[in-house]
Design a protein around this motif. Structure first.
Motif, PDB file in Angstrom:
ATOM      1  N   MET A  92       0.838  -1.199   0.000  1.00 34.55           N
ATOM      2  CA  MET A  92       0.000   0.000   0.000  1.00 34.55           C
ATOM      3  C   MET A  92       0.872   1.248   0.000  1.00 34.55           C
ATOM      4  N   ASN A  93       0.373   2.309  -0.582  1.00 36.63           N
ATOM      5  CA  ASN A  93       1.133   3.549  -0.547  1.00 36.63           C
ATOM      6  C   ASN A  93       1.031   4.190   0.830  1.00 36.63           C
ATOM      7  N   ALA A  94       2.110   4.792   1.260  1.00 33.96           N
ATOM      8  CA  ALA A  94       2.064   5.513   2.521  1.00 33.96           C
ATOM      9  C   ALA A  94       1.387   6.858   2.280  1.00 33.96           C
ATOM     10  N   SER A  95       0.736   7.391   3.321  1.00 34.92           N
ATOM     11  CA  SER A  95       0.117   8.701   3.161  1.00 34.92           C
ATOM     12  C   SER A  95       0.966   9.730   3.884  1.00 34.92           C
ATOM     13  N   THR A  96       0.910  10.963   3.442  1.00 38.46           N
ATOM     14  CA  THR A  96       1.694  11.999   4.112  1.00 38.46           C
ATOM     15  C   THR A  96       0.823  12.783   5.091  1.00 38.46           C
ATOM     16  N   ALA A  97      -0.489  12.630   4.978  1.00 39.59           N
ATOM     17  CA  ALA A  97      -1.372  13.387   5.863  1.00 39.59           C
ATOM     18  C   ALA A  97      -1.316  12.800   7.267  1.00 39.59           C
ATOM     19  N   GLY A  98      -1.266  13.663   8.285  1.00 43.32           N
ATOM     20  CA  GLY A  98      -1.195  13.158   9.663  1.00 43.32           C
ATOM     21  C   GLY A  98      -2.255  13.787  10.528  1.00 43.32           C
ATOM     22  N   GLY A  99      -3.501  13.666  10.146  1.00 36.38           N
ATOM     23  CA  GLY A  99      -4.601  14.279  10.896  1.00 36.38           C
ATOM     24  C   GLY A  99      -4.724  13.689  12.289  1.00 36.38           C
ATOM     25  N   SER A 100      -5.477  14.368  13.149  1.00 34.06           N
ATOM     26  CA  SER A 100      -5.591  13.903  14.536  1.00 34.06           C
ATOM     27  C   SER A 100      -6.313  12.563  14.608  1.00 34.06           C
ATOM     28  N   GLY A 101      -7.038  12.202  13.522  1.00 34.91           N
ATOM     29  CA  GLY A 101      -7.737  10.919  13.507  1.00 34.91           C
ATOM     30  C   GLY A 101      -6.878   9.787  12.987  1.00 34.91           C
ATOM     31  N   GLN A 102      -5.582  10.038  12.869  1.00 37.41           N
ATOM     32  CA  GLN A 102      -4.703   9.003  12.307  1.00 37.41           C
ATOM     33  C   GLN A 102      -3.808   8.439  13.422  1.00 37.41           C
ATOM     34  N   ILE A 103      -4.000   7.147  13.739  1.00 40.70           N
ATOM     35  CA  ILE A 103      -3.128   6.502  14.727  1.00 40.70           C
ATOM     36  C   ILE A 103      -2.162   5.610  13.965  1.00 40.70           C
ATOM     37  N   VAL A 104      -0.871   5.789  14.221  1.00 45.85           N
ATOM     38  CA  VAL A 104       0.136   4.971  13.543  1.00 45.85           C
ATOM     39  C   VAL A 104       0.867   4.125  14.586  1.00 45.85           C
ATOM     40  N   VAL A 105       0.918   2.837  14.344  1.00 49.79           N
ATOM     41  CA  VAL A 105       1.650   1.926  15.224  1.00 49.79           C
ATOM     42  C   VAL A 105       2.907   1.494  14.478  1.00 49.79           C
ATOM     43  N   ALA A 106       4.075   1.820  15.031  1.00 49.29           N
ATOM     44  CA  ALA A 106       5.349   1.480  14.381  1.00 49.29           C
ATOM     45  C   ALA A 106       5.886   0.206  15.004  1.00 49.29           C
ATOM     46  N   GLY A 107       5.878  -0.897  14.229  1.00 47.34           N
ATOM     47  CA  GLY A 107       6.370  -2.180  14.726  1.00 47.34           C
ATOM     48  C   GLY A 107       5.229  -3.157  14.951  1.00 47.34           C
ATOM     49  N   ALA A 108       5.320  -4.324  14.306  1.00 47.45           N
ATOM     50  CA  ALA A 108       4.276  -5.356  14.445  1.00 47.45           C
ATOM     51  C   ALA A 108       4.803  -6.542  15.250  1.00 47.45           C
ATOM     52  N   GLY A 109       5.634  -6.241  16.266  1.00 47.76           N
ATOM     53  CA  GLY A 109       6.089  -7.289  17.181  1.00 47.76           C
ATOM     54  C   GLY A 109       5.016  -7.516  18.249  1.00 47.76           C
ATOM     55  N   TYR A 110       5.443  -8.014  19.395  1.00 45.19           N
ATOM     56  CA  TYR A 110       4.467  -8.343  20.438  1.00 45.19           C
ATOM     57  C   TYR A 110       3.666  -7.117  20.856  1.00 45.19           C
ATOM     58  N   ALA A 111       4.355  -6.000  21.124  1.00 49.76           N
ATOM     59  CA  ALA A 111       3.668  -4.816  21.624  1.00 49.76           C
ATOM     60  C   ALA A 111       2.806  -4.180  20.538  1.00 49.76           C
ATOM     61  N   GLY A 112       3.409  -3.930  19.350  1.00 48.61           N
ATOM     62  CA  GLY A 112       2.686  -3.229  18.294  1.00 48.61           C
ATOM     63  C   GLY A 112       1.467  -4.008  17.814  1.00 48.61           C
ATOM     64  N   LEU A 113       1.625  -5.304  17.648  1.00 43.26           N
ATOM     65  CA  LEU A 113       0.505  -6.114  17.169  1.00 43.26           C
ATOM     66  C   LEU A 113      -0.618  -6.126  18.206  1.00 43.26           C
ATOM     67  N   HIS A 114      -0.234  -6.266  19.476  1.00 45.33           N
ATOM     68  CA  HIS A 114      -1.228  -6.269  20.554  1.00 45.33           C
ATOM     69  C   HIS A 114      -2.019  -4.953  20.546  1.00 45.33           C
ATOM     70  N   VAL A 115      -1.296  -3.841  20.436  1.00 44.99           N
ATOM     71  CA  VAL A 115      -1.962  -2.527  20.428  1.00 44.99           C
ATOM     72  C   VAL A 115      -2.900  -2.437  19.220  1.00 44.99           C
ATOM     73  N   ALA A 116      -2.409  -2.859  18.042  1.00 45.03           N
ATOM     74  CA  ALA A 116      -3.250  -2.766  16.834  1.00 45.03           C
ATOM     75  C   ALA A 116      -4.523  -3.596  16.975  1.00 45.03           C
ATOM     76  N   LEU A 117      -4.389  -4.788  17.558  1.00 41.52           N
ATOM     77  CA  LEU A 117      -5.578  -5.649  17.711  1.00 41.52           C
ATOM     78  C   LEU A 117      -6.549  -5.059  18.737  1.00 41.52           C
ATOM     79  N   ARG A 118      -5.996  -4.542  19.847  1.00 45.81           N
ATOM     80  CA  ARG A 118      -6.858  -3.936  20.883  1.00 45.81           C
ATOM     81  C   ARG A 118      -7.558  -2.697  20.346  1.00 45.81           C
ATOM     82  N   LEU A 119      -6.812  -1.866  19.598  1.00 37.48           N
ATOM     83  CA  LEU A 119      -7.422  -0.649  19.058  1.00 37.48           C
ATOM     84  C   LEU A 119      -8.496  -0.982  18.026  1.00 37.48           C
TER      85      LEU A 119
END
Ligand SMILES: Cc1cc2nc3c(=O)[nH]c(=O)nc-3n(C[C@H](O)[C@H](O)[C@H](O)COP(=O)(O)OP(=O)(O)OC[C@H]3O[C@@H](n4cnc5c(N)ncnc54)[C@H](O)[C@@H]3O)c2cc1C
Length: 238
Positions: free
Chosen positions: A1-28
């Motif tokens: 997918m293409n990355a977006s440059t817009a960083g609106g307040s409604g944009q949550i970015v999780v950097a890293g899909a290891g134990y912590a990042g994946l857990h956060v992404a699934l919970r969110l």
């Protein structure tokens, strides 16, 4: 997918899909079910999550590396935008991740990029050893062990065979202890397959502290040390 440059307040970015990042992404994903306007983006260099806790088995040749790489597309809901790319830096003022796929703007950033192995600045260690920090690392460890046993089988003389078939594991924490145990169990069988005496391989676990498994209960340390001392050639203190 293409990355977006817009960083609106409604944009949550999780950097890293290891134990912590994946857990956060699934919970969110679950928590934001009623907030469709919030965009959730997960960024990692790999398109799979690595089950690091299983690496000693991969390094000990009893598990395939691919079995511990779980494709992220099997885990993520459709609303999570996954970007597979290398994160190269941060533009804090502009609230953007700098990546190989272009900048990715965030309203909120979750930083979960993990850690690196520590060689404690021991001279030569990083250059001469293999670490066990990814499925690829673990594969390389098993390949090196197999190569060493092949070389031992081709060598003449018990001492030379023993030296070539000796694996030294540095660090008596949970990973070192697990890896030493795995190798001590499997190497005699593998040696036989190479035409070597099953008793020829040896595993040495080297730990600088007074005991292995630092921080564990004395009962567990004692039990692990007893089992290992039978299976592993020696537990040395530096
Ligand atoms: C061999 C081994 C065995 C372990 N066993 C256990 C255990 O039994 N129990 C236990 O509780 N803990 C164990 N741990 C520790 C546990 O794995 C870590 O505490 C945990 O992985 C930390 O989670 P994390 O999300 O912070 O980092 P990680 O899980 O390391 O995830 C970091 C993620 O960030 C990505 N990443 C990093 N840099 C970049 C970049 N520049 N660009 C893009 N992506 C990037 C990586 O690809 C990775 O997916 C073990 C660790 C190892 C190495």
């Amino acid at each position: 997918m293409n990355a977006s440059t817009a960083g609106g307040s409604g944009q949550i970015v999780v950097a890293g899909a290891g134990y912590a990042g994946l857990h956060v992404a699934l919970r969110l994903t679950a928590k934001l079910r009623n907030h469709p306007a919030v965009e959730l983006t997960l960024v990692d260099r790999h398109d799979y999550h690595q089950v690091l806790t299983e690496l000693p088995r991969v390094a000990g040749g009893t598990r395939a590396a691919d079995a511990v790489r779980i494709p992220l597309q099997d885990l993520l809901a459709e609303r999570v935008r996954f970007v597979q790319t290398e994160i190269t830096g941060f533009d804090l003022a502009g609230r953007r991740l700098l990546t190989g796929a272009g900048p990715i703007g965030w309203g909120r950033l979750v930083l979960a990029l993990g850690s690196r192995p520590n060689d404690f600045a021991i001279p030569g260690l990083a250059q001469r050893t293999l670490s066990v920090y990814s499925a690829g690392d673990a594969e390389r460890v098993w390949a090196a062990v197999s190569k060493a046993l092949t070389a031992a089988a081709a060598a003449t003389g018990v001492e030379r065979q023993r030296r070539l078939a000796t694996v030294v594991v540095g660090g008596g924490g949970a990973t070192g202890v697990e890896l030493a145990g795995e190798l001590a169990e499997i190497l005699p069988k593998v040696a036989s397959g190479h035409g070597l005496a099953p008793g020829r391989p040896a595993v040495q676990l080297v730990e600088a502290g007074p005991a292995i498994l630092a921080g564990s209960s004395p009962q567990l340390i004692d039990k692990a040390a007893r089992i290992l001392t039978c299976a592993v050639r020696s537990v040395q203190r530096l």
